[in-house]
Write an enzyme that holds these catalytic residues in place. Structure first.
Site, PDB file in Angstrom:
ATOM      1  N   SER A 106       0.793  -1.238   0.000  1.00  0.00           N
ATOM      2  CA  SER A 106       0.000   0.000   0.000  1.00  0.00           C
ATOM      3  C   SER A 106       0.819   1.280   0.000  1.00  0.00           C
ATOM      4  CB  SER A 106      -0.961   0.008   1.197  1.00  0.00           C
ATOM      5  OG  SER A 106      -2.066  -0.826   0.951  1.00  0.00           O
ATOM      6  N   LYS A 134       0.192   3.791  -2.653  1.00  0.00           N
ATOM      7  CA  LYS A 134      -0.794   4.876  -2.564  1.00  0.00           C
ATOM      8  C   LYS A 134      -0.160   6.252  -2.448  1.00  0.00           C
ATOM      9  CE  LYS A 134      -4.559   2.059  -0.647  1.00  0.00           C
ATOM     10  NZ  LYS A 134      -3.942   0.766  -0.280  1.00  0.00           N
ATOM     11  N   SER A 143      -5.661   3.457   4.751  1.00  0.00           N
ATOM     12  CA  SER A 143      -5.190   2.840   3.511  1.00  0.00           C
ATOM     13  C   SER A 143      -6.317   2.176   2.723  1.00  0.00           C
ATOM     14  CB  SER A 143      -4.095   1.809   3.821  1.00  0.00           C
ATOM     15  OG  SER A 143      -3.367   1.476   2.660  1.00  0.00           O
ATOM     16  N   LYS A 181       3.171   6.674   5.013  1.00  0.00           N
ATOM     17  CA  LYS A 181       2.323   5.603   4.488  1.00  0.00           C
ATOM     18  C   LYS A 181       2.906   4.228   4.809  1.00  0.00           C
ATOM     19  CE  LYS A 181      -1.309   4.160   2.591  1.00  0.00           C
ATOM     20  NZ  LYS A 181      -1.216   3.073   3.579  1.00  0.00           N
TER      21      LYS A 181
END
Length: 410
Positions: A87, A90, A147, A251
């Site tokens: 993720s 992202k 997320s 993130k």
């Protein structure tokens, strides 16, 4: 009388011609050396030659530590190894959303629908329903905090018409940023063949997001929040927000194949760092090693500031202009990051371009500020004109000539 007028005009013409020739022949180069003011700190980096991979004994396969404002490397370990990002993908999706906001294609209040494709994403999600819409503001909150794969897909489809087109834009943007280790296959990071990047490339897109869109930290620093009028609770997947002083994001990402990844950003005393770890064996090791990298940076490096973007560095002399001078200002932050203890050894050398003459356009590069340590240039910042300077007409040049001639005769 006519003869006298002819003689006067001839004298003026000769002086103007002389003035013009001298202007072309002149060289305007100023070098000012200043010992660093160590009471300030900011964020350009001189990379120390004694950095070596492995000295922090990291268990993560790939890792990197960079300074945010310049992207220069403070520490790295297998930073170009191609790995699955999960993720952390992202970060690029968020970057494209923020750039769409900048272009006015959407606003934070724009309502985003949910397709059946977005609804059925699985993994991390907020369980979007095809009968509801959420604002871009709420979508960003869900993407950054928990997320949310469904929200990421909904945004991709809204902005590009399909995930395929959005992913093309992701790969195009990656190339523009110099992310040569990267190939995106989707917008969310669920494992797919050939969906890869590196710690170095993650640091590049993380830096771009934080530098160009600092307001993203309004979302990435949220630890707990809610959506849908309090019906949907959000808890951030980035545990450093509660345990690491100065953490600003950024993130997390994990899958069965990618293992545990993190792009972690933090700021202390105006020094901003980005630490990336990839393929950590456990989530605890992921956070511990990101913390270890950030600690290494804050413990060993210090910032020295000479000025911020737009600050006046020097007054430059301009020939053949309606104004004889123009302010030369820093195009970007004028600062360096060096090993602690060397702050007072940094000097600033300002060098203006040769033969500066009108016309000058505001924002035009007219020189550089070089930063030197031990006779080696460690950073350079462009100097740009802070205003327009139009070219003088004949009357103004004549006035200048008479003024110079008069001063010489005094």
């Amino acid at each position: 009388m006519r003869i006298k007028k002819f003689i006067c005009l001839s004298v003026v013409f000769i002086f103007v011609l002389f003035y013009s020739c001298c202007s072309f022949a002149s060289t305007y180069e100023y070098i000012w050396s200043t010992i660093a003011d160590t009471t300030h700190s900011n964020s350009s980096i001189a990379v120390s030659s004694d950095l070596n991979s492995g000295s922090l004994n990291l268990e993560s396969t790939g890792a990197i530590l960079i300074e945010q404002s310049t992207g220069q490397i403070l520490y790295e370990q297998n930073s170009h190894e191609k790995l699955r990002p999960a993720s952390v993908t992202k970060v690029m999706s968020i970057l494209l959303i923020m750039e769409a906001l900048d272009r006015g294609e959407i606003t934070l209040d724009t309502l985003i629908p949910c397709s059946e494709n977005a609804r059925s994403m699985g993994g991390s999600q907020i369980w979007l329903d095809t009968r509801e819409t959420l604002s871009v503001n709420d979508m960003l909150k869900a993407i950054c905090v928990v997320s949310a794969n469904d929200c990421t897909m909904a945004m991709a489809e809204y902005l590009a018409g399909s995930e395929e087109v959005f992913v093309e834009r992701m790969n195009t943007r990656a190339k523009e940023l110099g992310m040569t280790d990267t190939h995106f296959v989707n917008c969310h990071g669920i494992d797919e063949d050939n969906h890869i990047t590196s710690a170095y490339d993650i640091s590049l897109m993380s830096r771009e997001l934080l530098m160009k869109h600092p307001e993203i930290t309004n979302y990435t620093t949220i630890y707990m929040d809610s959506l849908r009028g309090g019906k949907s609770e959000l808890v951030n997947t980035n545990k450093l927000l509660r345990t690491y002083n100065g953490c600003t994001g950024l993130k997390t990402g994990s899958t069965g194949l990618a293992l545990y990844n993190l792009s972690a950003s933090a700021t202390r005393d105006d020094l901003s760092l980005i630490a990336v770890v990839m393929h950590a064996p456990t989530t605890a090791i992921r956070f511990a090693e990101a913390k270890k990298l950030l600690d290494y940076g804050f413990t060993n490096y210090s910032g020295v500031s000479f000025g911020k973007t737009g600050d006046v560095a020097i007054i430059a002399e301009i020939k053949k202009g309606t104004s004889q001078t123009v302010e030369a200002v820093f195009e970007s932050s004028a600062s360096v990051i060096i090993k602690k203890g060397l702050e007072s050894s940094v000097t600033q050398n300002i060098v203006l371009d040769e033969n500066l003459e009108a016309p000058i356009v505001k924002g035009q590069k007219i020189g550089v500020a070089n930063y030197t340590l031990n006779n080696e240039i460690i950073a350079t910042v462009n100097l740009v004109a802070n205003d327009d300077v139009k070219k003088s007409g004949f009357l103004n040049i004549t006035t200048d000539v008479y003024s110079e001639w008069f001063n010489m005769m005094r």
